[in-house]
Design a protein around this motif. Structure first.
Motif, PDB file in Angstrom:
ATOM      1  N   VAL A  51      24.335 -41.306 -23.386  1.00 37.99           N
ATOM      2  CA  VAL A  51      24.799 -40.101 -22.695  1.00 37.99           C
ATOM      3  C   VAL A  51      26.113 -40.385 -21.972  1.00 37.99           C
ATOM      4  CG1 VAL A  51      24.286 -38.461 -20.853  1.00 37.99           C
ATOM      5  CG2 VAL A  51      22.474 -39.216 -22.410  1.00 37.99           C
ATOM      6  N   HIS A  52      26.123 -41.547 -21.297  1.00 37.74           N
ATOM      7  CA  HIS A  52      27.327 -41.909 -20.579  1.00 37.74           C
ATOM      8  C   HIS A  52      28.492 -42.081 -21.537  1.00 37.74           C
ATOM      9  CE1 HIS A  52      30.043 -43.783 -17.801  1.00 37.74           C
ATOM     10  NE2 HIS A  52      30.165 -44.825 -18.618  1.00 37.74           N
ATOM     11  N   TRP A  53      28.193 -42.756 -22.662  1.00 35.83           N
ATOM     12  CA  TRP A  53      29.268 -43.006 -23.634  1.00 35.83           C
ATOM     13  C   TRP A  53      29.833 -41.682 -24.143  1.00 35.83           C
ATOM     14  CZ3 TRP A  53      30.483 -41.908 -28.630  1.00 35.83           C
ATOM     15  CH2 TRP A  53      31.486 -42.696 -29.213  1.00 35.83           C
ATOM     16  N   LEU A  54      28.902 -40.773 -24.443  1.00 37.62           N
ATOM     17  CA  LEU A  54      29.355 -39.458 -24.916  1.00 37.62           C
ATOM     18  C   LEU A  54      30.229 -38.786 -23.878  1.00 37.62           C
ATOM     19  CD1 LEU A  54      26.171 -38.014 -26.634  1.00 37.62           C
ATOM     20  CD2 LEU A  54      28.297 -38.721 -27.715  1.00 37.62           C
ATOM     21  N   GLN A  55      29.722 -38.848 -22.610  1.00 34.67           N
ATOM     22  CA  GLN A  55      30.463 -38.175 -21.547  1.00 34.67           C
ATOM     23  C   GLN A  55      31.854 -38.779 -21.375  1.00 34.67           C
ATOM     24  OE1 GLN A  55      28.367 -38.207 -17.835  1.00 34.67           O
ATOM     25  NE2 GLN A  55      27.677 -36.110 -18.167  1.00 34.67           N
ATOM     26  N   GLU A  56      31.852 -40.100 -21.405  1.00 32.05           N
ATOM     27  CA  GLU A  56      33.105 -40.807 -21.158  1.00 32.05           C
ATOM     28  C   GLU A  56      34.113 -40.569 -22.285  1.00 32.05           C
ATOM     29  OE1 GLU A  56      34.572 -43.964 -18.423  1.00 32.05           O
ATOM     30  OE2 GLU A  56      33.467 -42.090 -18.361  1.00 32.05           O
ATOM     31  N   ASN A  57      33.623 -40.672 -23.529  1.00 33.09           N
ATOM     32  CA  ASN A  57      34.555 -40.696 -24.648  1.00 33.09           C
ATOM     33  C   ASN A  57      34.779 -39.351 -25.326  1.00 33.09           C
ATOM     34  OD1 ASN A  57      35.246 -43.609 -24.929  1.00 33.09           O
ATOM     35  ND2 ASN A  57      33.016 -43.745 -25.037  1.00 33.09           N
ATOM     36  N   LEU A  58      33.761 -38.514 -25.319  1.00 26.32           N
ATOM     37  CA  LEU A  58      33.897 -37.288 -26.098  1.00 26.32           C
ATOM     38  C   LEU A  58      34.012 -36.020 -25.241  1.00 26.32           C
ATOM     39  CD1 LEU A  58      31.404 -38.041 -28.990  1.00 26.32           C
ATOM     40  CD2 LEU A  58      33.847 -38.418 -28.908  1.00 26.32           C
ATOM     41  N   SER A  79      34.989 -35.853 -21.747  1.00 25.72           N
ATOM     42  CA  SER A  79      35.449 -36.221 -20.412  1.00 25.72           C
ATOM     43  C   SER A  79      36.168 -35.067 -19.724  1.00 25.72           C
ATOM     44  CB  SER A  79      36.366 -37.443 -20.496  1.00 25.72           C
ATOM     45  OG  SER A  79      37.438 -37.148 -21.348  1.00 25.72           O
ATOM     46  N   SER A  80      36.661 -34.112 -20.499  1.00 29.13           N
ATOM     47  CA  SER A  80      37.280 -32.961 -19.848  1.00 29.13           C
ATOM     48  C   SER A  80      37.013 -31.742 -20.710  1.00 29.13           C
ATOM     49  CB  SER A  80      38.789 -33.185 -19.694  1.00 29.13           C
ATOM     50  OG  SER A  80      39.377 -33.129 -20.965  1.00 29.13           O
ATOM     51  N   VAL A  81      37.386 -30.605 -20.225  1.00 32.71           N
ATOM     52  CA  VAL A  81      37.134 -29.378 -20.976  1.00 32.71           C
ATOM     53  C   VAL A  81      37.877 -29.432 -22.306  1.00 32.71           C
ATOM     54  CG1 VAL A  81      37.401 -26.882 -20.997  1.00 32.71           C
ATOM     55  CG2 VAL A  81      36.817 -28.063 -18.878  1.00 32.71           C
ATOM     56  N   LEU A  82      39.148 -29.858 -22.228  1.00 31.59           N
ATOM     57  CA  LEU A  82      39.952 -29.900 -23.449  1.00 31.59           C
ATOM     58  C   LEU A  82      39.322 -30.833 -24.474  1.00 31.59           C
ATOM     59  CD1 LEU A  82      42.526 -29.099 -24.936  1.00 31.59           C
ATOM     60  CD2 LEU A  82      43.610 -31.116 -23.955  1.00 31.59           C
ATOM     61  N   ASN A  83      38.930 -32.074 -23.978  1.00 34.29           N
ATOM     62  CA  ASN A  83      38.334 -33.033 -24.898  1.00 34.29           C
ATOM     63  C   ASN A  83      37.041 -32.500 -25.494  1.00 34.29           C
ATOM     64  OD1 ASN A  83      40.397 -34.712 -24.551  1.00 34.29           O
ATOM     65  ND2 ASN A  83      39.308 -36.248 -23.316  1.00 34.29           N
ATOM     66  N   SER A  84      36.267 -31.801 -24.684  1.00 33.21           N
ATOM     67  CA  SER A  84      35.007 -31.246 -25.194  1.00 33.21           C
ATOM     68  C   SER A  84      35.288 -30.266 -26.314  1.00 33.21           C
ATOM     69  CB  SER A  84      34.245 -30.530 -24.078  1.00 33.21           C
ATOM     70  OG  SER A  84      34.062 -31.407 -22.994  1.00 33.21           O
ATOM     71  N   VAL A  85      36.288 -29.423 -26.098  1.00 33.15           N
ATOM     72  CA  VAL A  85      36.612 -28.437 -27.123  1.00 33.15           C
ATOM     73  C   VAL A  85      37.052 -29.137 -28.409  1.00 33.15           C
ATOM     74  CG1 VAL A  85      38.223 -26.597 -27.753  1.00 33.15           C
ATOM     75  CG2 VAL A  85      37.201 -26.640 -25.477  1.00 33.15           C
TER      76      VAL A  85
END
Lengths: 382, 338
Positions: free
Chosen positions: A28-35, A37-43
């Motif tokens: 979960v942390h890895w996902l949060q950190e790498n994929l 981490s921000s709204v733009l990155n999530s999109v």
């Protein structure tokens, strides 16, 4: 009544470390950190996932599930005839396998190029795998024994009683590897000599190196090949005409030597003056200084450049097709014209196969060079 | 590019280099032990490697026929595949002994490049391919059609000539390569696609739905293809020329690779002359008198070569048409062997 002494607690062993909370480790942390981490990155992540979802199943279908693995002619790969969707026609590659690897090399003598490949693999492994000892013998084997034995194997020799096979029968992967190997084996030493010549203070050595490097670099490889194969025969009497593959080999080797020379020269220029002076202060002569002190450092710096040249060389071997040497890519293209196999889907299979093979070779070289760089990373890194 | 090559050829010829190389080609060939043929790098039916890498095709078999005539062994050949731009240079420079690479015989090539044609082994010409849905039976019904063609070729000029002389309106889509032009036709950008008929048949196979398309009967240009040699060596020219005529004569006299052994025993004076049991026709070419027997045993007669490589039973499916013998309404005609 109990005393405080009785309830005291002395820890005799450490608790096992509990895993860090999910928020700072784990998937979960890895996902949060790498994929995410921000709204733009999530999109962006979601868009890429959507793209993969759209592409991957189709790709798997085309390349593997619907692909035709065995075929006798193009009919097995035409959807209208077989009655179900058809992916890549790997059967085309399978049916032409021997032709793609050996070209027109006579079928009964194909053990010779096979042995050549085996000898080349042995030589490469000897030089490249760290654990195999006696690199000095390996060098002698790869740069002297292997070229001679390989040449006798492939082209044959009347004196040794091996039937000759003229070079116009050589083709396919075999010819690409021969050109690539000769290019690499010749261009490294020749390139180093040219680079040293260009930095030399002797006027003849310097000017001849400069002229050669600049002249060869000043023309495209295609021109060199074209001159070697088409114009050269016009200017020499018939008996003097060397074999057309040999002419191309010389052209390719000279061409890449010029590039190699400039790459090596870049490394030589990066070596501080103090290294030269220290070597001279120790009383070393020119060649000792170069071989023991300067070149090992200079070549280490330019490994990425050298490997870059190798990769370029390997891919440029496909240019020999314009002087009608049937290299790996050219045999595939020629086979596509075979009326028995000619359909709209066949070029995809052929070119994809070529791309995969070239990618494996080039990526392999790139990965190996990175591991060499790591192994040799002793200093100059702060 | 072409001009530079032509200039180089002329320059070399004027220095005597080329003529020196071209004297006594037959002796050279015999000394080398093989015929070096300029061949096609990949045109279906004319010169293309099969699955095992053996060269097959009409032009390839002509080269083998020459080897069979000289050495009684059709395998004593070396194929040098040549692109269309360096083929004449390779012939002029002596790199190849004979060029058999579907090359069109034109006046300017023969008068400026130092080469000479030995015959016409395939009468080709430009044709049209259309989708069956158009329901067009003749090229003259193509008024107002959009036509895909490769840029900068004689094909493009022939197309313009044809439509102008027939006073038909048309739209043309020119594309850089023949593959692109075919692709554009395949995807429906054009109503028709035009190139040489031998190429049309092969191109049809690379389409997504080959059977939906038909080749129209009109031929709008002359493209005589044939073997050619260097100028200045008449003995070699004669040899290549008569190998071609021998293939035609064999067909005319019904001599095939299967029955040639029986025909040799025949008393027919024509057969005796052709098959060398009477007269010294082979020797006059510098060959053995059984030269025709050797050729037919090695590769068959013209009909066998045609049927094997481009005929109706091959994927290319070309009819004999102009390439039938003169006696069957075609143009293939051999002077008598006598």
């Amino acid at each position: 009544m109990t005393t405080s002494a009785e309830v005291h607690f002395v820890r005799t062993h450490f608790n096992e470390q509990s895993p860090p909370p999910m928020r700072t480790s784990g998937i979960v942390h890895w996902l949060q950190e790498n994929l995410f981490s921000s709204v733009l990155n999530s999109v962006v992540t979601l868009l890429i996932l959507f793209g993969l979802y759209k592409i991957v199943p189709g790709l798997v279908d085309t390349l593997i599930l619907n692909a035709v693995w065995v075929a006798n002619d193009s009919k097995a790969c035409v959807a209208d005839i077989v009655g179900h969707p058809v992916g890549v026609c790997w059967g085309f590659v399978a049916a032409h396998w021997d032709y793609f690897v050996f070209g027109q090399y006579p079928e009964t003598l194909r053990w010779r190029p096979e042995l050549f490949f085996a000898l080349e693999v042995i030589g490469l492994a000897w030089l490249l795998v760290q654990r195999i000892p006696r690199k000095d013998l390996g060098m002698i084997y790869f740069f002297i024994v292997f070229p001679i034995v390989g040449f006798c194997l492939l082209s044959g020799s009347e004196t040794l009683g091996i039937p000759t096979v003229q070079t116009h029968y050589w083709g396919g992967f075999l010819v690409s590897i021969v050109i690539g190997t000769v290019g690499i084996v010749v261009s490294v030493p020749l390139g180093i000599l040219l680079a040293l010549g260009r930095r030399s203070h002797m006027p003849v050595a310097r000017s001849s190196s400069v002229v050669m490097i600049e002249f060869i670099r000043g023309v495209p490889l295609i021109t060199v090949l074209f001159m070697a194969n088409v114009m050269f025969p016009l200017f020499v009497p018939e008996g003097w005409r060397p074999d057309s593959l040999l002419r191309v080999l010389v052209g390719v080797a000279l061409f890449f030597s010029a590039y190699m020379a400039e790459t090596v020269r870049g490394g030589l220029q990066a070596i501080p003056r103090g290294q030269y002076e220290a070597a001279q202060a120790l009383g070393l002569g020119y060649w000792q200084m170069m071989i023991k002190i300067i070149l090992p450092q200079a070549l280490k710096i330019v490994i990425p450049g050298i490997v870059n040249n190798f990769i370029g060389l390997l891919k440029d071997t496909t240019l020999v097709a314009i002087v009608n040497i049937f290299d790996f890519l050219k045999v595939i293209e020629a086979s596509l014209n075979d009326p028995v196999w000619r359909t709209s889907g066949m070029p995809f299979a052929g070119y994809l196969f070529a791309a995969i093979v070239y990618f494996i070779l080039c990526y392999g070289m790139a990965r190996y060079s990175m591991s060499v760089e790591r192994r040799l990373a002793t200093d100059n890194r702060h | 590019m072409k001009k530079i090559i032509a200039a180089a050829v002329v320059a070399a010829a004027s220095f005597g280099l080329v003529t020196a190389a071209s004297a006594g080609t037959l002796d050279n060939v015999k000394a080398k032990g093989q015929v070096v043929c300029g061949a096609n790098p990949g045109t279906a039916g004319f010169g293309v490697p099969d699955q095992k890498g053996n060269w097959t095709g009409l032009d390839v078999d002509y080269c083998r026929a020459i080897a069979a005539a000289i050495f009684n062994d059709p395998t004593k050949v070396k194929f040098v595949p040549l692109s269309s731009k360096d083929r004449f240079t390779a012939l002029a420079s002596g790199e190849v002994d004979v060029l058999i690479r579907n090359s069109t015989w034109t006046m300017s090539r023969e008068t400026t490049l130092g080469v000479i044609w030995a015959g016409i082994n395939f009468y080709d010409g430009q044709g049209f391919m259309v989708n069956k849905k158009l329901n067009v039976k003749s090229a003259k019904e193509l008024a107002g059609a959009t036509i895909c063609v490769q840029q900068g070729t004689t094909t493009e000029l022939n197309l313009a000539d044809f439509f102008r002389s027939n006073k038909l309106e048309y739209k043309v889509v020119t594309l850089g390569t023949s593959e692109e032009a075919l692709k554009a036709f395949d995807t429906g950008r054009c109503d028709a696609y035009t190139t040489d008929r031998s190429g049309l048949a092969a191109d049809r196979l690379s389409m997504s739905k080959p059977d939906d398309n038909v080749i129209l009967p009109e031929i709008i240009s002359k493209e005589p293809l044939g073997p050619l040699v260097r100028q200045g060596d008449d003995q070699w020219l004669n040899l290549v020329k008569w190998v071609h005529f021998a293939l035609l004569t064999a067909e005319e006299d019904g001599i095939t690779s299967k029955n040639v052994d029986e025909k040799v025993k025949s008393d027919d004076p024509e057969l005796k002359r052709v098959l060398g049991t009477e007269g010294k026709f082979g020797e006059s070419l510098g060959l053995s008198n059984a030269w025709v027997v050797q050729i037919v045993k090695g590769v068959g007669n013209y009909e066998e070569i045609f049927e094997r490589n481009v005929g109706p039973n091959t994927p290319i499916q070309l009819a004999r048409a102009s390439n039938a013998l003169w006696s069957k309404g075609g143009l293939q005609y051999a002077p008598p062997i006598r």
